[in-house]
Design a protein around this motif. Sequence first.
Motif, mmCIF file in Angstrom:
data_model
loop_
_atom_site.group_PDB
_atom_site.id
_atom_site.type_symbol
_atom_site.label_atom_id
_atom_site.label_comp_id
_atom_site.label_asym_id
_atom_site.label_seq_id
_atom_site.Cartn_x
_atom_site.Cartn_y
_atom_site.Cartn_z
ATOM 1 N N THR A 170 -7.144 -2.424 5.964
ATOM 2 C CA THR A 170 -7.843 -1.131 5.921
ATOM 3 C C THR A 170 -6.832 -0.048 5.548
ATOM 4 O O THR A 170 -5.917 0.250 6.306
ATOM 5 C CB THR A 170 -8.479 -0.839 7.284
ATOM 6 O OG1 THR A 170 -9.364 -1.914 7.595
ATOM 7 C CG2 THR A 170 -9.245 0.470 7.261
ATOM 8 N N LEU A 171 -7.009 0.515 4.333
ATOM 9 C CA LEU A 171 -5.975 1.350 3.729
ATOM 10 C C LEU A 171 -5.434 2.453 4.628
ATOM 11 O O LEU A 171 -4.238 2.554 4.863
ATOM 12 C CB LEU A 171 -6.533 1.973 2.444
ATOM 13 C CG LEU A 171 -6.673 1.008 1.258
ATOM 14 C CD1 LEU A 171 -7.649 1.574 0.252
ATOM 15 C CD2 LEU A 171 -5.328 0.772 0.633
ATOM 16 N N GLY A 172 -6.330 3.308 5.104
ATOM 17 C CA GLY A 172 -5.896 4.495 5.832
ATOM 18 C C GLY A 172 -5.161 4.157 7.117
ATOM 19 O O GLY A 172 -4.338 4.945 7.607
ATOM 20 N N LEU A 173 -5.453 2.973 7.671
ATOM 21 C CA LEU A 173 -4.796 2.545 8.900
ATOM 22 C C LEU A 173 -3.459 1.878 8.588
ATOM 23 O O LEU A 173 -2.474 2.054 9.307
ATOM 24 C CB LEU A 173 -5.719 1.587 9.656
ATOM 25 C CG LEU A 173 -5.275 1.089 11.015
ATOM 26 C CD1 LEU A 173 -4.871 2.249 11.915
ATOM 27 C CD2 LEU A 173 -6.389 0.298 11.659
ATOM 28 N N ASP A 174 -3.422 1.135 7.480
ATOM 29 C CA ASP A 174 -2.191 0.418 7.128
ATOM 30 C C ASP A 174 -1.039 1.372 6.882
ATOM 31 O O ASP A 174 0.108 1.070 7.198
ATOM 32 C CB ASP A 174 -2.406 -0.455 5.887
ATOM 33 C CG ASP A 174 -1.123 -1.174 5.506
ATOM 34 O OD1 ASP A 174 -0.751 -2.107 6.236
ATOM 35 O OD2 ASP A 174 -0.475 -0.800 4.513
ATOM 36 N N VAL A 175 -1.341 2.549 6.317
ATOM 37 C CA VAL A 175 -0.266 3.500 6.039
ATOM 38 C C VAL A 175 0.545 3.743 7.307
ATOM 39 O O VAL A 175 1.776 3.735 7.283
ATOM 40 C CB VAL A 175 -0.841 4.823 5.494
ATOM 41 C CG1 VAL A 175 0.230 5.905 5.450
ATOM 42 C CG2 VAL A 175 -1.444 4.608 4.112
ATOM 43 N N HIS A 176 -0.136 3.910 8.429
ATOM 44 C CA HIS A 176 0.576 4.189 9.679
ATOM 45 C C HIS A 176 1.283 2.953 10.237
ATOM 46 O O HIS A 176 2.417 3.032 10.696
ATOM 47 C CB HIS A 176 -0.394 4.760 10.721
ATOM 48 C CG HIS A 176 0.241 4.976 12.063
ATOM 49 N ND1 HIS A 176 1.336 5.791 12.248
ATOM 50 C CD2 HIS A 176 -0.045 4.456 13.272
ATOM 51 C CE1 HIS A 176 1.685 5.772 13.532
ATOM 52 N NE2 HIS A 176 0.873 4.967 14.166
ATOM 53 N N VAL A 177 0.628 1.791 10.217
ATOM 54 C CA VAL A 177 1.211 0.631 10.900
ATOM 55 C C VAL A 177 2.039 -0.269 9.984
ATOM 56 O O VAL A 177 2.701 -1.194 10.455
ATOM 57 C CB VAL A 177 0.133 -0.218 11.626
ATOM 58 C CG1 VAL A 177 -0.378 0.517 12.832
ATOM 59 C CG2 VAL A 177 -0.978 -0.617 10.693
ATOM 60 N N HIS A 178 2.018 -0.005 8.683
ATOM 61 C CA HIS A 178 2.822 -0.798 7.749
ATOM 62 C C HIS A 178 4.292 -0.790 8.178
ATOM 63 O O HIS A 178 4.834 0.243 8.554
ATOM 64 C CB HIS A 178 2.690 -0.187 6.348
ATOM 65 C CG HIS A 178 3.476 -0.916 5.305
ATOM 66 N ND1 HIS A 178 2.997 -2.019 4.661
ATOM 67 C CD2 HIS A 178 4.724 -0.718 4.826
ATOM 68 C CE1 HIS A 178 3.916 -2.468 3.815
ATOM 69 N NE2 HIS A 178 4.977 -1.692 3.900
ATOM 70 N N PHE A 228 0.812 -1.217 0.000
ATOM 71 C CA PHE A 228 0.000 0.000 0.000
ATOM 72 C C PHE A 228 0.849 1.272 0.000
ATOM 73 O O PHE A 228 0.395 2.309 -0.458
ATOM 74 C CB PHE A 228 -0.949 0.018 1.209
ATOM 75 C CG PHE A 228 -2.099 -0.957 1.093
ATOM 76 C CD1 PHE A 228 -2.521 -1.441 -0.140
ATOM 77 C CD2 PHE A 228 -2.772 -1.391 2.229
ATOM 78 C CE1 PHE A 228 -3.576 -2.331 -0.250
ATOM 79 C CE2 PHE A 228 -3.837 -2.280 2.134
ATOM 80 C CZ PHE A 228 -4.239 -2.757 0.894
ATOM 81 N N VAL A 229 2.060 1.214 0.559
ATOM 82 C CA VAL A 229 2.895 2.422 0.550
ATOM 83 C C VAL A 229 4.123 2.252 -0.336
ATOM 84 O O VAL A 229 5.109 2.951 -0.191
ATOM 85 C CB VAL A 229 3.323 2.842 1.981
ATOM 86 C CG1 VAL A 229 2.119 3.141 2.846
ATOM 87 C CG2 VAL A 229 4.206 1.784 2.629
ATOM 88 N N THR A 263 -6.689 0.232 -3.728
ATOM 89 C CA THR A 263 -8.102 0.151 -3.349
ATOM 90 C C THR A 263 -8.681 -1.223 -3.667
ATOM 91 O O THR A 263 -9.381 -1.825 -2.849
ATOM 92 C CB THR A 263 -8.892 1.247 -4.080
ATOM 93 O OG1 THR A 263 -8.223 2.494 -3.881
ATOM 94 C CG2 THR A 263 -10.307 1.351 -3.567
ATOM 95 N N SER A 303 -7.338 -3.835 -1.342
ATOM 96 C CA SER A 303 -7.911 -3.701 -0.003
ATOM 97 C C SER A 303 -9.252 -4.429 0.071
ATOM 98 O O SER A 303 -9.493 -5.220 0.983
ATOM 99 C CB SER A 303 -8.078 -2.222 0.351
ATOM 100 O OG SER A 303 -8.823 -2.081 1.541
ATOM 101 N N MET A 333 -7.595 -5.106 10.105
ATOM 102 C CA MET A 333 -7.134 -3.738 10.355
ATOM 103 C C MET A 333 -6.034 -3.355 9.367
ATOM 104 O O MET A 333 -5.989 -2.241 8.848
ATOM 105 C CB MET A 333 -6.628 -3.608 11.794
ATOM 106 C CG MET A 333 -7.741 -3.799 12.819
ATOM 107 S SD MET A 333 -7.120 -3.955 14.500
ATOM 108 C CE MET A 333 -6.852 -2.256 14.888
#
Lengths: 310, 540
Positions: free
Chosen positions: B374-382, B307-308, B317, B320, B371
């Motif tokens: 889930t795109l918007g969350l994965d960006v942070h925890v990837h 995703f990133v 998308t 996901s 979780m």
Amino acid sequence: MGNWLFLPPQGSTVAAEVDALYLALVAISAFFAVLIAVLVIFLGVRYRRQSDDQVGVHIHGSTPLEILWSAVPLAIMLASFVWGAMVFFKLSRPPAHAVEYFAVGKQWMWKFQHPDGTREINILHVPVGQAIKVTMTSEDVIHDLFVPGFRVKMDVLPGRYTTVWFEAKRAGKYHLFCAEYCGAEHSRMGGWIIVQEPHDYERWLAGERGTDNRLAGPEDLYKRYACESCHRFDSTARAPQLAGLFGREVRLKDGQTVTADENYILESILQPNEKVVSGYQPIMPTFQGQMSQEEAHSLVRYIRGLEAGK
Amino acid sequence: MSTTERAVAEPPNYLSADYGVKSWLLTTDHKRIAILYLVAVTVFFVIGGIFAVLIRLELLTPQGDLMQSDTYNRVFTMHGVAMIFFFLIPSIPAVLGNFMVPIMVGARDLAFPKVNLASWYVFVLGGAFTLYAMIAGGVDTGWTFYTPFSTTFSNTHVVATGLGVFIVGFASIMTGLNFIVTIHRMRAPGLTWFRLPLFLWAHYATSLVMILGTPVIAITTLLLAVERGFKIGIFDPALGGDPVLFQHLFWFYSHPAVYIMVLPAMGVISELVAAFSRKAIFGYKFVAGASVAIAILGFLVWGHHMFVSGQSVYAATIFSVLSMLVAVPSAVKIFNWAATLYKGSVSFDTPMLYALGFIGLFTIGGLTGVMLATLGLDVHVHDTYFVVAHFHYVMVGGTIMGYLGGLHYWWPKISGRMYPKFWSKLAALIIFVGFNLTFFPQFLLGYMGMPRRYHVYPEEWQVLHVLSSAGASILGVGYIIPVFYLIWSMRYGPRAGDNPWGAAGLEWQTSSPPPTHNFVTTPVVTTEPYEYKAEEVTVG
């Protein structure tokens, strides 16, 4: 706040939105994990074996139940998908008024450049309340710019540009990490994002000016690398016109068309023979390894800004 | 009757048929090959485990004080390579599957016994290459071998390790091929597809993934070697390649590989839940279908690792939403297992403890997977410890719990002996507690921003790292205890009898240990799977 929930500081405008999504999903996950644990423990104890030769009651199954426990998780997951995609689109699209910074990752440091050419290493000063778009590339392997306090992360690739954007909300010091494994000193390839009130930022920037910490202007680079000997503004004899090029469709020798975006222009500087414009000879030398990423990016921005007829 | 007299009176079983070294190394008996695999994967589990100990020791402090960066990078890479390619992927199929698939279909052996033996030698050869790379100085690319770091920048033994992974893939393909043909062609009379135990459905689905996915990792490691060895630009942009292409190829195999690891464990859990509730699995056809659905959908979700990575927003998308779909059949399985307990005759023997542990831990692993999808969350925890925690819940909490549960369930059949009840239950409990203490804090670390593959980290995260390391030491104790009592049981354990659990299934109708050809007469199947009738249950 957020300490008892083990959240990092909410330093950007999107941080609270990502946290809301996270906490909602944690709550849903906790509900289902507890539901299943309770179900398993309750049923296990309630129907525990009473005698050695006891067997269970034969139950075939239940289609309505199967539909129920397929449909409910599916609905929740699709809702999670939609919510996540909305946050992701926001994270992926910098607002039109975002100010552009530049970053280069290399083994093992971050080099940053402010819009006025001021440069920093492993530390980036930014003002509060200003949307900032960082265009990034790598000099060697894949890196990844990660600022937990901002909830943003993006891979930094060699040979092309990627971007990340954020708007800092609160002054302070935020961890900066490389999140893509990049070799020996990967875990030391980090630093800080220092968020300042706008006037503090301006004062800091003014202090940096006058030091020789800044890059030569793009016009100087254009002359130094002899771009103008072929890409002349008054002639199209040997090389394509650059004025008005940005954003246009370009027809290539092999019949394909490409859009002249930042990545195409970068590639045409570093590897000019990869995509030669129809009607021209592949005579341009490669600048891969000849100019720094900062210089290449400066030229890309310069070419982007050239208007037709200039 | 004394033991000696019994041994004389009994017909030979697969263990007592011959004691020579040659009879083991040249055997084509699937049961003996399963034992060979048991030894081989245990060796790699120990190697991977030693690396895990080193990782957790280093992370006790925020400074890099136990090892240099270079050493740490080699350690976590080799932990991943040993555990994934040489333990998790082969563990259940090649050990428990090898032993049980032919017996469960009522056959004398697998369809291609010599191919089965060859697969073990190929495994050993691939393992030898990898061990050579480890001893010669190791490899520091991460088990993911991302380019251009692996092809141009790393100066460790990338090609030898890659070759090891390339070779061991063929062992996987051979095993998968054998299972597919055996399940298609060698079922006992009356054993229709919907009478197959769910362990076989899971292995059938897994085998499909093995033979369709594994060639892609072979191609990928080969291309990697070509770029590294001959400077032919495939992945490195400086040579005209595309580094993201590598990620697509790598995850096209390595995401389905997650299902190679977890589907067989799900098959084991279905057997355990049915046997220790003494009733049919609730919604048998849905659980069977879910295995196939997971195998198919598993091929369509690889992009959620990227995703990133710079892939397009639209691709992300699609990946996901497809990743969300693959979670549905997993949820279906969990609910059906829980529902099976209803009106069952539930016993809490050791294998069942592992099954219940699996259900709890895999549920958390699966939910955190949603979780991450889930795109918007994965960006942070990837690429943070959130991901590390998630996949350990799936692979350790899922696959290893399933493997140990299966091993304890079928051990009386494999060895003919019982292990001590108290110690085995204690070990299961220690593993469950130690596991959660090790990996739960890593979720918290991940959300706070701790990146993976770091051996130097900010001081404020030390407390959680110390908790995790403490948990790992408990987990380690839990893994060591079974080694002792299982070996002890082979000589001193009480004789198990043919059916110590009073379970249904063809494997419990033959003797323990089974004769070389599994059954004295070919069994005929006349009932549905997991059919329990009160008068028929005979324990022992």
